[in-house]
Design a protein around this motif. Structure first.
Motif, PDB file in Angstrom:
ATOM      1  N   MET A 152       0.822  -1.193   0.000  1.00  0.00           N
ATOM      2  CA  MET A 152       0.000   0.000   0.000  1.00  0.00           C
ATOM      3  C   MET A 152       0.867   1.259   0.000  1.00  0.00           C
ATOM      4  O   MET A 152       0.633   2.183  -0.776  1.00  0.00           O
ATOM      5  CB  MET A 152      -0.917   0.020   1.218  1.00  0.00           C
ATOM      6  CG  MET A 152      -1.812   1.241   1.268  1.00  0.00           C
ATOM      7  SD  MET A 152      -2.678   1.415   2.815  1.00  0.00           S
ATOM      8  CE  MET A 152      -1.359   1.605   3.969  1.00  0.00           C
ATOM      9  N   THR A 153       1.879   1.308   0.856  1.00  0.00           N
ATOM     10  CA  THR A 153       2.711   2.510   0.897  1.00  0.00           C
ATOM     11  C   THR A 153       3.558   2.626  -0.368  1.00  0.00           C
ATOM     12  O   THR A 153       3.813   3.731  -0.836  1.00  0.00           O
ATOM     13  CB  THR A 153       3.599   2.567   2.161  1.00  0.00           C
ATOM     14  OG1 THR A 153       4.373   1.385   2.250  1.00  0.00           O
ATOM     15  CG2 THR A 153       2.765   2.749   3.414  1.00  0.00           C
ATOM     16  N   ALA A 154       3.980   1.499  -0.939  1.00  0.00           N
ATOM     17  CA  ALA A 154       4.721   1.537  -2.211  1.00  0.00           C
ATOM     18  C   ALA A 154       3.826   2.097  -3.320  1.00  0.00           C
ATOM     19  O   ALA A 154       4.275   2.901  -4.140  1.00  0.00           O
ATOM     20  CB  ALA A 154       5.235   0.150  -2.570  1.00  0.00           C
ATOM     21  N   ALA A 155       2.562   1.691  -3.331  1.00  0.00           N
ATOM     22  CA  ALA A 155       1.625   2.211  -4.325  1.00  0.00           C
ATOM     23  C   ALA A 155       1.394   3.704  -4.102  1.00  0.00           C
ATOM     24  O   ALA A 155       1.345   4.489  -5.058  1.00  0.00           O
ATOM     25  CB  ALA A 155       0.310   1.447  -4.268  1.00  0.00           C
ATOM     26  N   GLY A 156       1.252   4.119  -2.844  1.00  0.00           N
ATOM     27  CA  GLY A 156       1.082   5.533  -2.533  1.00  0.00           C
ATOM     28  C   GLY A 156       2.297   6.344  -2.947  1.00  0.00           C
ATOM     29  O   GLY A 156       2.170   7.436  -3.512  1.00  0.00           O
ATOM     30  N   LEU A 157       3.472   5.803  -2.695  1.00  0.00           N
ATOM     31  CA  LEU A 157       4.711   6.466  -3.099  1.00  0.00           C
ATOM     32  C   LEU A 157       4.769   6.605  -4.616  1.00  0.00           C
ATOM     33  O   LEU A 157       5.069   7.680  -5.138  1.00  0.00           O
ATOM     34  CB  LEU A 157       5.915   5.683  -2.584  1.00  0.00           C
ATOM     35  CG  LEU A 157       7.284   6.245  -2.924  1.00  0.00           C
ATOM     36  CD1 LEU A 157       7.511   7.582  -2.245  1.00  0.00           C
ATOM     37  CD2 LEU A 157       8.373   5.263  -2.511  1.00  0.00           C
ATOM     38  N   ALA A 158       4.464   5.526  -5.326  1.00  0.00           N
ATOM     39  CA  ALA A 158       4.486   5.558  -6.793  1.00  0.00           C
ATOM     40  C   ALA A 158       3.480   6.578  -7.334  1.00  0.00           C
ATOM     41  O   ALA A 158       3.798   7.353  -8.246  1.00  0.00           O
ATOM     42  CB  ALA A 158       4.183   4.172  -7.351  1.00  0.00           C
TER      43      ALA A 158
END
Length: 170
Positions: free
Chosen positions: A69-75
């Motif tokens: 989830m945080t990787a997707a938010g970062l991307a």
């Protein structure tokens, strides 16, 4: 009697801020403010602040570990920041000089970005200090990941996008 602890006052938050934080805040604000003025600088100096900001956010996120989830938010934040930065760059073109330096027009946007990064970082740290359980709160983590991607990407893309067409680092 309430079982919930009282929220600390703004004064308590400020006085409990570690001393080493204040020089960083002052330098970041100075560096952002300096970008509001026209200047002639080397390409390395032009990219120093954006690269430092990107590096600090990547380090902070890597230190905490990234969930899907945080990787997707970062991307998402990075993509949005790059698009916004490239759009903003059209309004502040940089001119290459014969000696290899760059003539950069001053603009308030870099200062606003730096100010936003400082505020977001400070508020994040204060919020975690007040309520450490936020470190596992999905919404808090997602919002931080989006902002951690967006703000530095905006700064870096704006810097890259302001370079003259065909500019080659010498």
């Amino acid at each position: 009697m309430s079982s919930q602890a009282a929220t600390p006052s703004l004064l308590a938050i400020v006085t409990h801020t570690p001393l080493w934080v204040w020089p960083l805040i002052v330098y970041a604000l100075y560096a952002g403010w300096a970008r509001t003025r026209d200047r002639i600088i080397s390409p390395a100096r032009l990219f120093a602040l954006p690269l430092i900001l990107v590096s600090l956010d990547v380090f902070e996120l890597a230190r905490k570990g990234l969930s899907m989830m945080t990787a997707a938010g970062l991307a998402f934040g990075v993509v949005a920041g790059v698009l916004a930065g490239l759009a903003a760059a059209r309004h502040t073109p940089t001119q290459a000089l014969d000696d290899g330096r760059l003539a950069v027009k001053g603009h308030r946007l870099p200062f606003a970005i730096v100010l936003a990064i400082v505020v977001v970082s400070y508020v994040r740290g204060a919020a975690l200090g007040i309520d450490p359980s936020l470190a596992t709160n999905a919404h808090f983590l997602l919002a931080n990941a989006v902002l951690a991607g967006f703000l530095p990407a905006l700064m870096l893309a704006r810097t890259l996008g302001s370079l003259p067409r065909g500019y080659v680092f010498g």
